[in-house]
Design an enzyme around this catalytic site. Sequence first.
Site, PDB file in Angstrom:
ATOM      1  N   GLY A  71      -4.912   9.105   3.917  1.00 39.64           N
ATOM      2  CA  GLY A  71      -3.889  10.142   4.075  1.00 39.64           C
ATOM      3  C   GLY A  71      -4.455  11.367   4.775  1.00 39.64           C
TER       4      GLY A  71
ATOM      5  N   ASP B 131       0.826  -1.204   0.000  1.00 37.34           N
ATOM      6  CA  ASP B 131       0.000   0.000   0.000  1.00 37.34           C
ATOM      7  C   ASP B 131       0.859   1.251   0.000  1.00 37.34           C
ATOM      8  OD1 ASP B 131      -2.444   1.214   0.077  1.00 37.34           O
ATOM      9  OD2 ASP B 131      -2.690   1.080   2.242  1.00 37.34           O
ATOM     10  N   SER B 132       0.966   1.883  -1.156  1.00 37.76           N
ATOM     11  CA  SER B 132       1.736   3.115  -1.234  1.00 37.76           C
ATOM     12  C   SER B 132       1.150   3.999  -2.320  1.00 37.76           C
ATOM     13  CB  SER B 132       3.195   2.782  -1.580  1.00 37.76           C
ATOM     14  OG  SER B 132       3.871   3.971  -1.905  1.00 37.76           O
TER      15      SER B 132
ATOM     16  N   GLY C 173      -9.647   3.770  -7.598  1.00 33.72           N
ATOM     17  CA  GLY C 173     -10.092   5.131  -7.293  1.00 33.72           C
ATOM     18  C   GLY C 173     -10.838   5.786  -8.435  1.00 33.72           C
TER      19      GLY C 173
ATOM     20  N   GLY D  69     -25.238  14.103 -18.792  1.00 33.31           N
ATOM     21  CA  GLY D  69     -25.870  13.900 -17.488  1.00 33.31           C
ATOM     22  C   GLY D  69     -27.320  14.370 -17.562  1.00 33.31           C
TER      23      GLY D  69
ATOM     24  N   ARG E   7       1.845   5.319   4.136  1.00 34.73           N
ATOM     25  CA  ARG E   7       1.462   5.411   2.740  1.00 34.73           C
ATOM     26  C   ARG E   7       1.694   6.801   2.173  1.00 34.73           C
ATOM     27  NH1 ARG E   7      -2.476   3.118  -1.174  1.00 34.73           N
ATOM     28  NH2 ARG E   7      -3.257   4.914  -2.278  1.00 34.73           N
TER      29      ARG E   7
ATOM     30  N   CYS F 296      -9.112  12.143  -2.181  1.00 34.34           N
ATOM     31  CA  CYS F 296      -7.686  12.408  -2.350  1.00 34.34           C
ATOM     32  C   CYS F 296      -7.388  13.874  -2.586  1.00 34.34           C
ATOM     33  CB  CYS F 296      -7.143  11.675  -3.572  1.00 34.34           C
ATOM     34  SG  CYS F 296      -7.314   9.928  -3.453  1.00 34.34           S
TER      35      CYS F 296
END
Length: 495
Positions: free
Chosen positions: A398, A257-258, A348, A483, A410, A314
Amino acid sequence: DGFSSDRLFNQGYSYTYDDVIFLPHYIDFPTDAVLLPTKLSRRLPLSIPCVSSPMDTVTESHMAVSMAALGGIGILHSNAASSDQAAMVRSVKARRVPLLSAPVFKSPEDRIHNDDVFDHGANPYVLVTESGAPSSKLLGYVASRDWVKLADKEVKIYDYMVSCKDMVLPWSSDLGRIEEFMAEKGRDVAATVRGDEVVDVVGKEDVERIRGYPKLGVGSVGPDGSWRVGAAIGTRESDKERLEELVKAGIDVVVLDSSQGNSIYQIEMIKYIKKMYSDLDVVGGNVVTVSQAQNLIQAGVDGLRVGMGSGSICTTQEVCAVGRGQATAVYKVASVASQSGVPVIADGGISNSGHIVKALTLGASTVMMGSFLAGSTEAPGAYENQNGRRIKKYRGMGSLEAMAKGSDQRYLGDTAKLKIAQGVVGAVADKGSVLKFVPYTMQAVKQGFQDLGASSLQSAHDLLRSGVLRLEVRTGAAQVEGGVHGLVSYKKKSF
Ligand code: XMP
């Protein structure tokens, strides 16, 4: 008409899933002919391309059990002591139903009284064992509704418990067997046990609830009949001990995990794991470029996790100025990984079924999801009420809050002392059970594949790489048009 993928992704732009759109192709098969079996890593087959992210608000035992029951897999987070992470692995391995009950245990000598505070809604049965501990012999149960009625009288449990005769099945019984057993014995509750230890208590209402969901396909089960599960670790020396514990507990795959996986630390860790545990698949990452991927492939990874800064929580791209649009990252990495037979996990940025179709067609073998699965019944944490809405917490690993609990590795250089956040803490709405919405999502993905004329992941990859499948970049206005628009109000309900 349109562009080939090669031409589109070689213009110097970083595209997200929303930036690109496929042009429909030719349909000559029904939706149900689309099959989605795939691989997480070189030696780990899955029947659906879904992976739950190693985040402490997404994947603990309950999520991992349910993802495996659906035919996908969960990766247990490492923001916990190694003994706790190993306990999660054992908990997943100990059951065969997509449930995780946490029964309250009492001894027959205890009394039923009001001072005993436990959540009767979450614990419909109080189990009675010889010593009152989970690992001693099961004698019977008191239904919570009876407990509430008897609580004023302070009676002895022994005098009121229902004997457990005909209530116990082996842990390896699946839901169908449990249902049959309840019908045969005329009971509303059954307990699964391993030796003397109670694994789960299953009520008739649990069986009916799960039966009401779309039919589960083939679950991800290892050779010994237990659910498959993965676990995340870091690249410090202490992670070697953590890994040893996880391997003993029975993990099927380890994920390094990084946020920037192309490092000497990770390469050394990959080599170490390949040498020490040759039967264990190692997923490396995260990477977003061809050269990053090549380095990890050379070191011997069995799977590559792709994505940097595309996650919903993130802030890496803002804070560190590095990353890549997720559509470009998946396409570029998959183009080299496929040559070495290394499956790609698109990690993600998934917020709808269309994003999953895009990730898989652009070359990924699976998608890893955080926010899409957070807020579900199976996600860790309790529901809270926020302005009249039921929500659950979802936070970046994070974020300062998660790092304070230990996930700093991480997102920090090994020697950095000041903590800088690369993620936020938020909340997502109650989504119900993954056992319900993941099957609907997979059906939507199949419809997307049908529109592309692809009946499997391999055929989608082939159509794209050969230039048969065409795509275009959507302008801002095209995205708005794509949309829902122009309505005063509307309700979005997909199933
Ligand atoms: P989604 O979009 O599914 O993304 O919610 C989940 C993925 O995001 C990554 N992740 C982070 N990235 N800061 C980051 O820059 C963070 O705090 C953070 N936490 C998770 C991770 O790859 C996860 O699978």
